[in-house]
Design an enzyme around this catalytic site. Structure first.
Site, mmCIF file in Angstrom:
data_model
loop_
_atom_site.group_PDB
_atom_site.id
_atom_site.type_symbol
_atom_site.label_atom_id
_atom_site.label_comp_id
_atom_site.label_asym_id
_atom_site.label_seq_id
_atom_site.Cartn_x
_atom_site.Cartn_y
_atom_site.Cartn_z
ATOM 1 N N LYS A 174 -28.712 -16.080 17.944
ATOM 2 C CA LYS A 174 -28.777 -15.323 16.711
ATOM 3 C C LYS A 174 -29.682 -15.809 15.630
ATOM 4 O O LYS A 174 -30.482 -15.300 14.825
ATOM 5 C CB LYS A 174 -27.546 -14.506 16.404
ATOM 6 C CG LYS A 174 -26.650 -13.997 17.374
ATOM 7 C CD LYS A 174 -27.703 -12.901 18.356
ATOM 8 C CE LYS A 174 -26.705 -12.174 19.283
ATOM 9 N NZ LYS A 174 -26.398 -13.136 20.484
ATOM 10 N N GLU A 223 -31.130 -7.882 20.156
ATOM 11 C CA GLU A 223 -31.219 -9.171 20.609
ATOM 12 C C GLU A 223 -32.034 -9.502 21.754
ATOM 13 O O GLU A 223 -32.346 -8.756 22.213
ATOM 14 C CB GLU A 223 -29.619 -9.682 21.135
ATOM 15 C CG GLU A 223 -29.140 -9.171 22.168
ATOM 16 C CD GLU A 223 -27.792 -9.458 22.234
ATOM 17 O OE1 GLU A 223 -27.414 -10.481 21.647
ATOM 18 O OE2 GLU A 223 -26.970 -8.826 23.101
ATOM 19 N N SER A 256 -28.036 -9.578 32.651
ATOM 20 C CA SER A 256 -27.515 -9.101 33.955
ATOM 21 C C SER A 256 -27.716 -7.655 33.961
ATOM 22 O O SER A 256 -28.419 -7.066 33.119
ATOM 23 C CB SER A 256 -25.813 -9.219 33.910
ATOM 24 O OG SER A 256 -25.260 -8.483 32.672
ATOM 25 N N GLU A 267 -22.926 -14.696 23.498
ATOM 26 C CA GLU A 267 -23.619 -13.471 24.246
ATOM 27 C C GLU A 267 -22.258 -13.167 24.875
ATOM 28 O O GLU A 267 -21.172 -13.569 24.959
ATOM 29 C CB GLU A 267 -24.220 -14.349 25.167
ATOM 30 C CG GLU A 267 -25.397 -15.273 24.701
ATOM 31 C CD GLU A 267 -26.540 -14.319 23.864
ATOM 32 O OE1 GLU A 267 -26.537 -13.112 24.198
ATOM 33 O OE2 GLU A 267 -27.096 -14.895 22.951
ATOM 34 N N GLY A 268 -22.560 -11.967 25.501
ATOM 35 C CA GLY A 268 -21.597 -11.224 26.530
ATOM 36 C C GLY A 268 -21.102 -9.970 25.998
ATOM 37 O O GLY A 268 -20.307 -9.202 26.643
ATOM 38 N N ARG A 315 -28.105 1.230 28.849
ATOM 39 C CA ARG A 315 -26.333 1.131 28.596
ATOM 40 C C ARG A 315 -25.937 1.917 27.574
ATOM 41 O O ARG A 315 -26.695 2.189 26.338
ATOM 42 C CB ARG A 315 -26.007 -0.266 28.206
ATOM 43 C CG ARG A 315 -26.106 -1.312 29.456
ATOM 44 C CD ARG A 315 -25.948 -2.778 29.178
ATOM 45 N NE ARG A 315 -26.899 -2.902 27.912
ATOM 46 C CZ ARG A 315 -26.870 -4.149 27.437
ATOM 47 N NH1 ARG A 315 -25.871 -5.062 27.474
ATOM 48 N NH2 ARG A 315 -27.827 -4.634 26.488
ATOM 49 N N ARG A 317 -33.938 -10.781 28.924
ATOM 50 C CA ARG A 317 -33.776 -9.065 28.638
ATOM 51 C C ARG A 317 -33.842 -9.020 27.119
ATOM 52 O O ARG A 317 -32.812 -9.586 26.533
ATOM 53 C CB ARG A 317 -32.579 -8.883 29.422
ATOM 54 C CG ARG A 317 -32.533 -7.067 29.363
ATOM 55 C CD ARG A 317 -31.220 -6.614 29.749
ATOM 56 N NE ARG A 317 -30.251 -6.601 28.987
ATOM 57 C CZ ARG A 317 -29.134 -7.274 29.009
ATOM 58 N NH1 ARG A 317 -28.655 -7.482 30.410
ATOM 59 N NH2 ARG A 317 -28.065 -7.296 28.138
ATOM 60 N N LYS A 363 -22.957 -11.156 13.179
ATOM 61 C CA LYS A 363 -23.356 -11.393 14.378
ATOM 62 C C LYS A 363 -23.181 -13.039 14.389
ATOM 63 O O LYS A 363 -23.791 -13.826 13.945
ATOM 64 C CB LYS A 363 -24.923 -11.198 14.671
ATOM 65 C CG LYS A 363 -25.015 -9.783 14.719
ATOM 66 C CD LYS A 363 -26.365 -9.344 15.266
ATOM 67 C CE LYS A 363 -26.391 -9.182 16.562
ATOM 68 N NZ LYS A 363 -27.719 -8.644 17.189
ATOM 69 N N ASN A 382 -31.680 -11.923 25.310
ATOM 70 C CA ASN A 382 -30.834 -12.715 26.109
ATOM 71 C C ASN A 382 -31.578 -13.640 27.198
ATOM 72 O O ASN A 382 -32.396 -13.008 27.575
ATOM 73 C CB ASN A 382 -29.981 -11.632 27.256
ATOM 74 C CG ASN A 382 -29.288 -10.697 26.222
ATOM 75 O OD1 ASN A 382 -28.279 -10.900 25.745
ATOM 76 N ND2 ASN A 382 -29.750 -9.535 26.224
#
Length: 470
Positions: free
Chosen positions: A302, A140, A147, A365-366, A446, A125, A361, A142
Site C-alpha cells: 500500500k 489496490e 485469486s 493482503e487478503g 465481487r 489483479r 490501510k 494485488n
C-alpha cells in the site's frame, strides 16, 4: 436489465426457486470451496458464495479498466526493477512494519548475491470501485496470489443459466465469457518455456488448510492442457525436501523446479516459524522463476501505491508516455502519507476531523484488514510515535449501491443493499529487457452488503459476481 432484476426481487417465491436452482448450478459448474470445518478434506465441499443475479456495471468504466491493465503490468514490472525507488518508497514503512521489513531484508540479500532468474513472470489483479456511478477508482493492485481467476469462469455459466430460467434469454447472452485461469496458465507456460528445461515442473506454494483449493486447481487444469506439470507443496514441504544445487537450481523430491507460483506467503500468519522465512529466502535465491519475485511482491504494498500518487512519480516510469500516465492517474483515488513530519501531522488531523471520509490501510493482503470510521480515530490516537507509518490513508470510495441476493451456505435468503468491486487480471512475461507477453486476461466482480465496510470473499464477507454491462 436493472429494472428486470428489481421486478424479480419483489417476487419472493420466484426468487426462492431461482436460488435453489442457482446453488445446484454452482455445484455443477465447479464454483466450489472446501468447508471451513474440513479445509483439508476433498469430501466436504460447498458452493463458493455468489450473487443470485449479475450486477449492472457501465460499459465505459469496464472498458477503461481493461484498457489500463497492460499499463499497470508495465508499471509493476518497472517498479520491481528500480531498487532505489523501492528503498526510498518503503524506507518509513520498514521501520515500523515487521512483515514488510522481513520481506525487504530478503530483497536486499538477493540483490547482494545477484539475482539468479533471467525471466520474470507477473500475475496480478487491479481492483476498482466506482466513485458515484461512473468514476473508476483503484482500491489496490494485488501482485501475489491474485485469486478467483478459476472460479470466475464457472460463475459465467451459473448466471447465464439463472437468467434463462428467469425468462431473460437475451440478457443471458450478454454475460461475457471469462476465463482468467486460462490466461494465467498461458503466461506461466510461456515463462516456464523460457526457463529452458523441458522436464522441469511448476511448484505451486500452498497452505496446508486451503479452503479455496478449487480456484487453484482450475489454473492447474489449464496448465495440464498445455502439458505443463505441477506439484503442490507447503513451506514445510519445501524446507524438508527441497534444496539448491551448485548452479542454484531448485530441486524438490528429485524434480527440478522451473517456476514457483505463490498462492501462499502474502500474510504474516502464513510464516509460522523462522524456518518458513528461511525457506522463502531459499526460493528467492534459486534460479527458478518466482511469481512474484520478492521485488514484485514489495511493489504491491500500500505504501508504494500511495507514493505513486504523488505528483511527478508516475513520470519516472513513463518519461515519454504522457497518455499512459494520464490513463493510470485517472484511476487514482486520494492517497495520503502518515510519515512523521508536518505533512503526516496534517493528514492525521484531517483524518481525525472527518474519519468517515477515509479508509486507513495497513500493508496487508487478503481482505478484512482496512479500518473505517471511528476506528480510524482510535488507531491514530493510540499509535505511539512512528507506529502510524505502518498505514496509509485513502479517500473512501462512495459507490452507488444496488440490490441483490448474496447466496452463502447456511445463510438466510434476504435482499441486500450491495457494493461491488471490479478486478482485472493482468499477466506479463519479461526475458532480460524484452517484454514477451503483456496482456489483460480476464475479470472478477465481487459484491458485498453495504453493511460491511471491508472484507473479500476469502475473508467471508464478499461474494463472487458477474458484471452485466449497460
Amino acid at each position: 436489465m436493472a429494472q428486470g432484476i428489481r421486478d424479480m426481487i419483489k417476487d419472493t417465491a420466484k426468487v426462492a426457486d431461482l436460488a435453489k436452482d442457482a446453488k445446484d448450478a454452482a455445484l455443477l459448474n465447479g464454483v466450489l470451496m472446501r468447508t471451513k470445518e474440513a479445509s483439508n478434506s476433498a469430501e466436504l465441499v460447498t458452493y463458493a458464495p455468489f450473487t443470485l443475479f449479475p450486477t449492472p456495471v457501465p460499459k465505459a468504466v469496464f472498458q477503461q479498466a481493461l484498457d489500463v491493465q497492460t499499463h499497470y503490468n508495465s508499471l509493476v514490472d518497472r517498479i520491481s526493477q528500480n531498487t532505489d525507488f523501492l528503498k526510498e518508497a518503503l524506507a518509513s514503512t520498514i521501520e515500523v512494519d515487521e512483515f514488510t521489513s522481513r520481506l525487504f531484508k530478503i530483497h536486499k540479500q538477493t540483490l547482494k548475491e545477484g539475482i539468479s532468474q533471467s525471466v520474470v513472470l507477473g500475475l496480478n489483479r487491479s481492483d476498482y470501485m466506482l466513485d458515484g456511478s461512473s468514476s473508476l477508482k483503484q482500491i489496490e493492485i494485488n501482485t501475489i496470489s491474485a485469486s478467483f481467476g478459476g472460479l470466475a469462469a464457472g460463475l459465467v455459466g451459473v448466471h447465464k443459466h439463472i437468467l434463462k430460467v428467469a425468462g431473460r434469454l437475451e440478457d443471458s447472452m450478454a454475460i461475457l465469457d471469462n476465463n482468467p485461469a486460462a490466461g494465467l496458465a498461458r503466461a506461466i507456460s510461456k515463462a516456464k518455456e523460457l526457463y529452458g528445461a523441458e522436464r522441469a515442473v511448476v511448484l505451486i506454494l500452498v497452505s496446508d488448510d486451503e479452503q479455496n483449493i478449487y480456484d487453484q486447481r482450475c489454473v492447474e487444469l489449464e496448465l495440464m492442457k498445455l502439458n505443463v506439470f505441477t506439484i503442490r507443496r507447503t513451506f514445510e514441504d519445501v524446507c524438508a525436501r527441497g534444496s539448491l544445487d551448485k548452479e542454484k537450481r531448485l530441486i524438490i523430491d528429485g524434480l527440478e523446479v522451473a517456476l514457483v507460483y505463490f498462492r501462499n506467503g502474502y500474510a504474516p500468519q502464513q510464516y509460522k516459524s523462522q524456518q518458513d522465512w528461511d525457506t522463502r529466502l531459499m526460493l528467492e535465491r534459486s534460479r527458478a522463476i518466482k511469481c512474484p519475485d520478492i521485488a514484485t511482491h514489495l511493489t504491491g504494498t500500500k505504501k508504494v501505491q500511495q507514493v505513486l500518487a504523488r505528483p511527478g512519480v508516475l513520470e519516472r516510469f513513463f518519461p515519454n508516455e504522457p497518455r499512459v500516465v494520464e490513463q493510470i492517474r485517472a484511476t487514482f483515488a486520494g492517497l495520503y502519507t502518515l510519515d512523521m513530519g508536518p505533512e503526516g501531522d496534517t493528514i492525521v488531523a484531517m483524518a481525525l476531523k472527518d474519519p468517515e471520509k477515509y479508509v486507513l490501510k495497513p500493508q496487508r493482503e487478503g481482505g478484512g484488514n482496512n479500518i473505517y470510521g471511528s476506528e480510524i480515530c482510535k488507531v491514530l490516537q493510540e499509535a505511539k510515535g512512528s507506529e502510524r507509518m505502518a498505514y496509509i490513508l485513502m479517500d473512501k470510495i462512495n459507490s452507488t449501491p444496488s440490490h441483490n441476493y448474496l447466496l452463502r451456505q447456511d445463510s438466510p435468503l434476504t435482499v441486500s443493499n450491495c457494493l461491488s468491486e471490479l478486478g482485472i487480471f493482468g499477466a506479463y512475461v519479461r526475458q532480460g529487457t524484452e517484454m514477451v507477453m503483456n496482456e489483460q486476461v480476464g475479470h472478477l466482480l465481487r459484491t458485498k452488503s453495504s453493511a460491511h465496510a471491508d472484507g473479500g470473499v476469502a475473508a467471508g464477507v464478499a461474494v463472487l459476481d458477474n458484471p452485466f454491462l449497460y
